[in-house]
Scaffold this motif. Sequence first.
Motif, PDB file in Angstrom:
ATOM      1  N   GLY A   1      75.807  36.957 -44.614  1.00  0.00           N
ATOM      2  CA  GLY A   1      75.448  36.047 -43.556  1.00  0.00           C
ATOM      3  C   GLY A   1      74.719  36.849 -42.519  1.00  0.00           C
ATOM      4  N   PRO A   2      75.303  38.102 -41.924  1.00  0.00           N
ATOM      5  CA  PRO A   2      74.569  38.686 -40.945  1.00  0.00           C
ATOM      6  C   PRO A   2      73.207  39.421 -41.365  1.00  0.00           C
ATOM      7  N   ALA A   3      73.173  39.595 -42.578  1.00  0.00           N
ATOM      8  CA  ALA A   3      72.023  40.375 -43.371  1.00  0.00           C
ATOM      9  C   ALA A   3      71.012  39.190 -43.295  1.00  0.00           C
ATOM     10  N   HIS A   4      71.180  38.149 -43.673  1.00  0.00           N
ATOM     11  CA  HIS A   4      70.381  36.887 -43.678  1.00  0.00           C
ATOM     12  C   HIS A   4      69.763  36.449 -42.276  1.00  0.00           C
ATOM     13  N   HIS A   5      70.679  36.504 -41.444  1.00  0.00           N
ATOM     14  CA  HIS A   5      70.217  36.164 -40.073  1.00  0.00           C
ATOM     15  C   HIS A   5      69.481  37.045 -39.536  1.00  0.00           C
ATOM     16  N   ALA A   6      69.787  38.247 -39.676  1.00  0.00           N
ATOM     17  CA  ALA A   6      68.953  39.358 -38.934  1.00  0.00           C
ATOM     18  C   ALA A   6      67.578  39.287 -39.567  1.00  0.00           C
ATOM     19  N   LEU A   7      67.503  39.033 -40.816  1.00  0.00           N
ATOM     20  CA  LEU A   7      66.157  39.205 -41.462  1.00  0.00           C
ATOM     21  C   LEU A   7      65.334  37.827 -41.163  1.00  0.00           C
ATOM     22  N   GLU A   8      65.917  36.780 -40.659  1.00  0.00           N
ATOM     23  CA  GLU A   8      65.184  35.475 -39.954  1.00  0.00           C
ATOM     24  C   GLU A   8      64.647  36.054 -38.810  1.00  0.00           C
ATOM     25  N   ILE A   9      65.535  36.609 -37.724  1.00  0.00           N
ATOM     26  CA  ILE A   9      64.929  37.088 -36.415  1.00  0.00           C
ATOM     27  C   ILE A   9      63.936  38.076 -36.702  1.00  0.00           C
ATOM     28  N   ALA A  10      64.085  39.173 -37.694  1.00  0.00           N
ATOM     29  CA  ALA A  10      63.067  40.116 -37.911  1.00  0.00           C
ATOM     30  C   ALA A  10      61.571  39.715 -38.277  1.00  0.00           C
ATOM     31  N   HIS A  11      61.764  38.750 -39.195  1.00  0.00           N
ATOM     32  CA  HIS A  11      60.674  37.924 -39.903  1.00  0.00           C
ATOM     33  C   HIS A  11      60.021  37.029 -38.823  1.00  0.00           C
ATOM     34  N   LYS A  12      60.616  36.367 -37.936  1.00  0.00           N
ATOM     35  CA  LYS A  12      60.043  35.657 -36.697  1.00  0.00           C
ATOM     36  C   LYS A  12      59.255  36.526 -35.634  1.00  0.00           C
ATOM     37  N   GLY A  13      59.767  37.807 -35.641  1.00  0.00           N
ATOM     38  CA  GLY A  13      59.345  38.778 -34.711  1.00  0.00           C
ATOM     39  C   GLY A  13      58.398  39.409 -35.224  1.00  0.00           C
ATOM     40  N   ARG A  14      57.988  40.809 -34.908  1.00  0.00           N
ATOM     41  CA  ARG A  14      57.136  41.479 -35.268  1.00  0.00           C
ATOM     42  C   ARG A  14      57.262  42.421 -36.436  1.00  0.00           C
ATOM     43  N   ALA A  15      58.523  42.637 -36.682  1.00  0.00           N
ATOM     44  CA  ALA A  15      58.946  43.679 -37.547  1.00  0.00           C
ATOM     45  C   ALA A  15      58.407  43.340 -39.029  1.00  0.00           C
ATOM     46  N   ILE A  16      58.175  44.444 -39.730  1.00  0.00           N
ATOM     47  CA  ILE A  16      58.149  44.405 -41.306  1.00  0.00           C
ATOM     48  C   ILE A  16      59.488  44.408 -41.747  1.00  0.00           C
ATOM     49  N   THR A  17      59.714  43.827 -42.679  1.00  0.00           N
ATOM     50  CA  THR A  17      61.138  43.619 -43.137  1.00  0.00           C
ATOM     51  C   THR A  17      61.360  44.169 -44.550  1.00  0.00           C
ATOM     52  N   VAL A  18      62.284  44.990 -44.858  1.00  0.00           N
ATOM     53  CA  VAL A  18      62.638  45.528 -46.005  1.00  0.00           C
ATOM     54  C   VAL A  18      64.208  45.366 -46.594  1.00  0.00           C
ATOM     55  N   LEU A  19      64.354  44.677 -47.535  1.00  0.00           N
ATOM     56  CA  LEU A  19      65.747  44.417 -48.093  1.00  0.00           C
ATOM     57  C   LEU A  19      65.862  45.189 -49.162  1.00  0.00           C
ATOM     58  N   ASN A  20      66.993  46.136 -49.044  1.00  0.00           N
ATOM     59  CA  ASN A  20      67.521  46.929 -50.253  1.00  0.00           C
ATOM     60  C   ASN A  20      68.544  46.221 -50.998  1.00  0.00           C
ATOM     61  N   PRO A  21      68.682  45.439 -51.902  1.00  0.00           N
ATOM     62  CA  PRO A  21      69.542  44.353 -52.364  1.00  0.00           C
ATOM     63  C   PRO A  21      70.783  45.078 -53.072  1.00  0.00           C
TER      64      PRO A  21
END
Length: 306
Positions: free
Chosen positions: A144-164
């Motif tokens: 849950g926190p990983a998903h939520h943080a990716l949503e925030i980063a994606h909406k912001g300026r960040a390049i998002t990297v997920l190591n699954p």
Amino acid sequence: MSRVVVLGVFNADVAFRADRLPKMGETIHGKSFHLGPGGKGSNQAVAAARAGADTHMITRLGKDAFAEMALEIWRDAGVTPVITRHADRSTGSAFIFIEEHSGNNAIIIAPGAAASMTNADIDERAKLISEADVFVTQFEQPMGPAHHALEIAHKGRAITVLNPAPAMDMPEGMLALCDYVTPNESEAEALTGIKVVSLDDAQQAAMALVARGAGAAILTLGEKGALFHNGSETVHVPVMNAGGVADTSGAGDAFNGGLAAALARGKAPEEALRFAAATAAISVTRHGTAPSMPSEAEIQALLARS
């Protein structure tokens, strides 16, 4: 300075080296024992910081000796801790078995306090996450926190990297929040159903991940190097030779930390891939996870002669 923000877990690594794993009920003699800092998120943060990025680590720790170990390794590496501490829960720990003759490993993790992270932890740090140059997370903390943080980063300026890692089912649409997804062979198979043995297999798995929404997939392939695919371009970067292999247990984290540092500087994907590969190549010549992460100068020196 380029900024990398990592959400993840710190674990104290309890590492044993032996010729083989014992069978159930069996006791065998080991070759050596080591206690040191680890955890995928922490390792990646240390790697990114040593590779030259202004790096922040979001997690929960206990109030114990393992937490002090975390703070010490972050201080030495230049990682800024963004944490809460909890007296009622332990700091994470991990058992690592290292096969003596090959350096290959098997791991059991117990995330401790970090397993209780919630979306509220993320909301408190939303500004930091959204304004990062690169945001990185994994699956050692709750989904849950990983998903939520990716949503925030994606909406912001960040390049998002997920190591699954470790591989597990993820919510629908989560891959669409990821500019880069970075599984190894087994994680790619778990996510796509494609057994990754050859480079062709790796490309098929990468294509499947992009088809599910990821901006690009980077598969780390051990001795075969790494493969990048973004839907229109495929790049294979062979493994680099930095010396004899001592311990592979931090290689994937070194790769992801190096990748994040390079992307945060605005490097193009192929150049970032080479920087990440060099980071991983140096790390496997040393024992341990976080302690094996190389400096930016060491990475650049290897790139210059490769």
